[in-house]
Design an enzyme around this catalytic site. Structure first.
Site, PDB file in Angstrom:
ATOM      1  N   HIS B 336      43.715  37.538  31.015  1.00 34.57           N
ATOM      2  CA  HIS B 336      43.087  36.510  31.840  1.00 34.57           C
ATOM      3  C   HIS B 336      43.525  36.629  33.306  1.00 34.57           C
ATOM      4  O   HIS B 336      42.810  36.223  34.213  1.00 34.57           O
ATOM      5  CB  HIS B 336      43.436  35.108  31.318  1.00 34.57           C
ATOM      6  CG  HIS B 336      42.583  34.690  30.155  1.00 34.57           C
ATOM      7  ND1 HIS B 336      41.235  34.513  30.246  1.00 34.57           N
ATOM      8  CD2 HIS B 336      42.891  34.404  28.869  1.00 34.57           C
ATOM      9  CE1 HIS B 336      40.731  34.137  29.072  1.00 34.57           C
ATOM     10  NE2 HIS B 336      41.723  34.074  28.219  1.00 34.57           N
ATOM     11  N   GLY B 337      44.695  37.175  33.521  1.00 33.59           N
ATOM     12  CA  GLY B 337      45.172  37.365  34.891  1.00 33.59           C
ATOM     13  C   GLY B 337      46.682  37.262  34.936  1.00 33.59           C
ATOM     14  O   GLY B 337      47.295  36.638  34.067  1.00 33.59           O
TER      15      GLY B 337
END
Lengths: 80, 405
Positions: B336-337
């Site tokens: 997701h990051g």
């Protein structure tokens, strides 16, 4: 191996994995919907089938729908 | 030049439906106009990546050529008459498959500009490619067909955000034409999903995301100025508003992608199955962003556990499952990051799912100890819903804003 041996073998594995006799009483019970079998249980099932029946099922070939009940698993093992 | 991002505004659907008319008429009469479908898809892909998005378009072209070589090469190796099917070749192929995405995901840590390799949808294309490599390794995919590979990879209704389909499932649909009765069924479902998608994304998603969420954020920031950890009831409001937005926006988007696929006679899998009715976290992950969680389940978790158990690397199966969960949700978090809140979100779910397993084992051991009735069921649904919403609060990044900015 005849039908009875396969049937009993599969059921014994499932009773052991699920810790429940439900799979003996109802051969059409959905193992995934009822939460009796999860991914971990599935992997153990595949490994047990490999060691007891010598059948090789790669994870890619494991379609949950086709393996969802004790009866379906028995049919799968017989077809291999 | 005109640039159109998928499913962003109502006009997009007008253009889409005009383009779909020949496809729909054809399928009603049992014909699939593959050339037309390809041109139609290509046209809408160009609309996503043209004009000011052209750098992304170039990245997409390079990406597709790179992966064409990779999958072709690995399939050729794997299906050769005397293939040794070496593990290191497989591992190398997987590493090469995830390399572009890894570079794109980690570039923000080291640079101020996003990577030039990036484009909208790179994650979803990578999931498809890596899935194919693994199924080729297993011997389930037996040949490489350039046209089918591109059709699968670039299937435009799902190109930007999924749902993530599987190669063999997709090709079975692509190779066949549904009969009249089947197609009528798909068609009416598609209409229904489109309408539901409009309700979700453009009405409910708008109410939660554009009206409620900023309002609650403002309330939380004002009310939290002098409180412990800046907490207030406003944060609870942010939690529910964001959760509602996240679900309706993404579920709406997914419904559009599924609907457009159905019009084209392709049964793209559903992404959501009433996730807020889940009675525990495991149930939740079987209902939330399903094509992603099933991808992680089948291609990471199950393969990892299979490998560990087969080679008896860890004795305890409880420990194996736990390591597998942390691996799965750890990767999901990082994907997701690289911010603390995505990673904490992943770890939070890993902890929850391990606790759920412990709880299930406890209940199995002590049968009859605890009541199980309608009340306990609704209580578990309530508890799961709130736990999940809390995890979305972490995911939203609002706490980061509240505490560190």
């Amino acid at each position: 191996m005849n039908h009875e041996d396969i049937k009993n073998g599969v059921i014994d594995i499932l009773v052991d994995l699920t810790g429940s006799d439900d799979v003996r009483d109802n051969l059409d019970i959905n193992l995934f919907d009822t939460g009796l079998l999860d991914s971990m249980g599935t992997v153990q099932l595949l490994l047990e089938l490999q060691s007891q029946f010598g059948i090789d099922v790669p994870v890619s070939e494991f379609e949950r729908d086709e393996w969802a009940t004790p009866n379906k698993i028995i049919a799968k093992v017989e077809s291999m | 030049m005109l640039n159109l991002q998928p499913y962003e505004n109502p006009m997009y659907f007008v253009y889409l439906l005009i383009g779909l008319i020949p496809v729909i008429i054809g399928l009603f009469y049992g014909k699939r106009f593959r050339w037309y479908e390809s041109l139609f898809s290509l046209f809408f892909i160009i609309l996503i990546f043209d004009a000011d998005k052209w750098p992304q378009g170039q990245a997409l072209i390079v990406y597709v050529l790179y992966n064409t070589l990779l999958v072709w090469g690995y399939t050729k190796y794997r299906t050769a008459a005397e293939s040794k099917n070496k593990t290191w070749v497989f591992v190398l192929a997987v590493i090469l498959g995830i390399a572009p995405l890894t570079v794109v995901k980690f570039t923000p840590l080291f640079a101020t500009h996003p990577s030039i390799l990036g484009f909208l949808g790179i994650s979803y294309l990578t999931f498809k490619v890596v899935g194919m490599i693994m199924e080729t390794r297993d011997g389930s995919i037996k040949e490489f067909n350039l046209i089918k590979f591109w059709q699968f990879l670039l299937f435009f209704p799902t190109i930007s955000s999924g749902p993530i389909d599987r190669y063999r499932r997709f090709i079975a649909d692509y190779d066949s034409v549904p009969d009249r009765q089947k197609y009528t069924e798909l068609f009416s479902k598609a209409i229904h999903y489109l309408m539901l998608g409009f309700l979700y994304k453009f009405i409910l998603g708008y109410i939660f995301g554009t009206l409620l969420y900023p309002y609650m954020q403002h309330m939380a920031i004002v009310a939290g100025q002098h409180t412990f950890l800046h907490l207030s009831w406003g944060v609870v409001g942010v939690m529910y508003a964001y959760s509602g937005y996240l679900f309706f926006d993404f579920a709406g988007y997914s419904l559009f992608a599924v609907a457009i696929s159905y019009f084209m006679g392709i049964e793209t899998p559903m992404n959501f199955n009433q996730p807020f009715k889940s009675y525990n976290i495991k149930d939740f992950w079987n209902r939330w962003h399903m094509t992603l969680s099933f991808w992680f389940r089948d291609y990471i978790y199950m393969r990892f556990v299979f490998f560990m158990m087969k080679h008896k690397l860890v004795k305890s199966r409880v420990a194996t499952a736990a390591i597998g969960y942390f691996l799965l949700f750890g990767i999901m978090g990082v994907w997701h990051g690289e911010t603390w809140y995505y990673i904490v979100y992943g770890l939070f779910h890993a902890v929850l799912i391990n606790l759920t397993d412990m709880w299930i084992r406890f209940k199995k051991k002590h049968k009859g100890l605890l009541p199980s009735n309608k009340f306990t069921y609704y209580f578990s649904v309530f508890l799961t819903f709130n736990t999940v919403c809390f995890s979305f609060l972490i995911f939203s990044g609002f706490l980061d804003q509240l505490w560190f900015h």
